[in-house]
Design an enzyme around this catalytic site. Structure first.
Site, PDB file in Angstrom:
ATOM      1  N   ARG A 176      30.371  35.388  41.271  1.00 50.75           N
ATOM      2  CA  ARG A 176      30.119  36.740  41.772  1.00 50.75           C
ATOM      3  C   ARG A 176      29.247  37.523  40.783  1.00 50.75           C
ATOM      4  NH1 ARG A 176      36.255  38.459  42.689  1.00 50.75           N
ATOM      5  NH2 ARG A 176      36.425  37.109  40.868  1.00 50.75           N
ATOM      6  N   GLU A 223      41.784  44.436  50.653  1.00 49.17           N
ATOM      7  CA  GLU A 223      41.897  44.813  49.242  1.00 49.17           C
ATOM      8  C   GLU A 223      40.733  45.710  48.854  1.00 49.17           C
ATOM      9  OE1 GLU A 223      41.849  41.039  47.181  1.00 49.17           O
ATOM     10  OE2 GLU A 223      39.659  40.904  47.252  1.00 49.17           O
ATOM     11  N   HIS A 247      33.974  44.209  47.492  1.00 46.66           N
ATOM     12  CA  HIS A 247      34.599  44.927  46.367  1.00 46.66           C
ATOM     13  C   HIS A 247      33.599  45.850  45.674  1.00 46.66           C
ATOM     14  CE1 HIS A 247      38.313  45.020  43.770  1.00 46.66           C
ATOM     15  NE2 HIS A 247      37.523  45.975  43.309  1.00 46.66           N
ATOM     16  N   ASP A 300      33.960  42.616  41.026  1.00 44.03           N
ATOM     17  CA  ASP A 300      34.720  43.844  41.244  1.00 44.03           C
ATOM     18  C   ASP A 300      34.069  45.048  40.556  1.00 44.03           C
ATOM     19  OD1 ASP A 300      36.588  42.062  42.406  1.00 44.03           O
ATOM     20  OD2 ASP A 300      37.621  41.830  40.488  1.00 44.03           O
TER      21      ASP A 300
END
Length: 315
Positions: free
Chosen positions: A282, A188, A253, A15
């Site tokens: 990630r 999202e 993201h 993120d």
């Protein structure tokens, strides 16, 4: 011979949010789960080796004590704000977006004041803010239509950087197959990009642990009413997605920054290097992107890790 770098910028970096300040400094945050860390550097590619400080550690119990996700730093009206998702350790229904404020010119100094949680209509995550024509708007991924789908993108007007007013308008719901991968229907991670009289809302679709996590796009004219869902046109397929050839899975993201000299546009995103490895793997990556003849973003294909890339111009 041009100077190069290789991805990832940060091996454990989900993120990622990067912000270029007016003084040329880059600020960077990623999900750390139990705290909020802030990085600072004068360039993009060496951000993980820049100044670093833990700016917030939550109480051991309470509504924002657990699962601190997707922090973003913003500079609004000459004050610093950090928006982050958290909950009490329970399920999605307890998830809220919280706000910290710092009045110092240098966000590494001063005190971060807890302004509480954003008064969203729905439980949710991934809050972000943007300014347009003198007004401040808030975007987030809300659970307003659960269990039909996991989360959708909502927008509301803001009275100030920590308070919403009026309706939370539904802009995008996950209804297409590319938004339903990984076992849940997800939209999202909204973020705004502007160019050539257009406003682009880039969002992540499907589950973040899926190989098929990808970026979707909504487009609106800057002259239209942003709070009218009909003003936003949704692109029918992903605009940035996995590359089997390059062994990049689940790209999404993201945030956007200009190069140090302001001449290039860069996307900062996370992705996974091994198919099926899931969200624990990630990492933060960066690559340059361009624009098509209509002034729409062209993100291209995610590049492999360890492939030399020219550094951003001016770096």
């Amino acid at each position: 011979m041009s100077k190069t770098f290789v991805n990832p910028l940060l091996v454990h970096g989900a993120d990622p949010w990067m912000y270029k300040h007016e003084d040329g400094s880059y600020y960077f945050m990623v999900t750390r789960r139990n705290r909020l860390d802030l990085w600072r550097s004068d360039n993009i590619t060496n951000i993980a080796n820049g100044d670093k400080k833990t700016i917030w550690i939550p109480e051991e119990t309470g509504i924002n004590s657990n699962n601190l996700w997707a922090p973003e730093i913003h500079y609004i009206n000459k004050k610093w704000y950090v928006y982050y998702t958290a909950n009490d350790g329970g399920g999605d229904s307890t998830r809220k977006i919280f706000v910290l404020e710092n009045e110092e010119e240098d966000p590494f100094e001063g005190t971060w004041t807890d302004k509480g949680f954003i008064n969203t209509e729905y439980a949710g995550l991934d809050g972000t803010v943007f300014e347009h024509m003198g007004s401040l708007f808030f975007l987030y991924a809300g659970y307003g239509h659960f269990p039909e789908y996991g989360s959708a993108i909502y927008m509301a007007k803001m009275i100030n950087p920590w308070t919403l007013e009026g309706e939370n308008v539904l802009l995008s719901a996950p209804t297409d197959p590319w938004e339903l991968q990984g076992g849940m229907a997800i939209n999202e991670g909204p973020v705004i990009l502007k160019n050539n009289g257009k406003i682009f809302l880039v969002f992540s679709a499907s589950t973040c642990w899926s190989d098929d996590y990808s970026l979707g796009l909504l487009t609106c004219s800057e002259q239209d009413n942003l709070m009218n869902p009909k003003s936003w046109i949704k692109t029918e397929s992903p605009v940035f997605q996995k590359s089997l050839e390059n062994e990049v899975f689940g790209p999404g993201h993201n945030s956007f920054v200009k190069s140090p000299d302001g001449k290039e546009d860069w996307i900062i995103y996370h992705a996974i290097s091994v198919s099926g490895a899931g969200s624990a793997h990630r990492s933060t990556r960066a690559q340059k992107f361009g624009w098509d003849e209509q002034g729409n973003p062209d993100f291209g294909i995610p590049v492999p890790i360890d492939q030399p890339i020219d550094v951003p111009s001016g770096e």
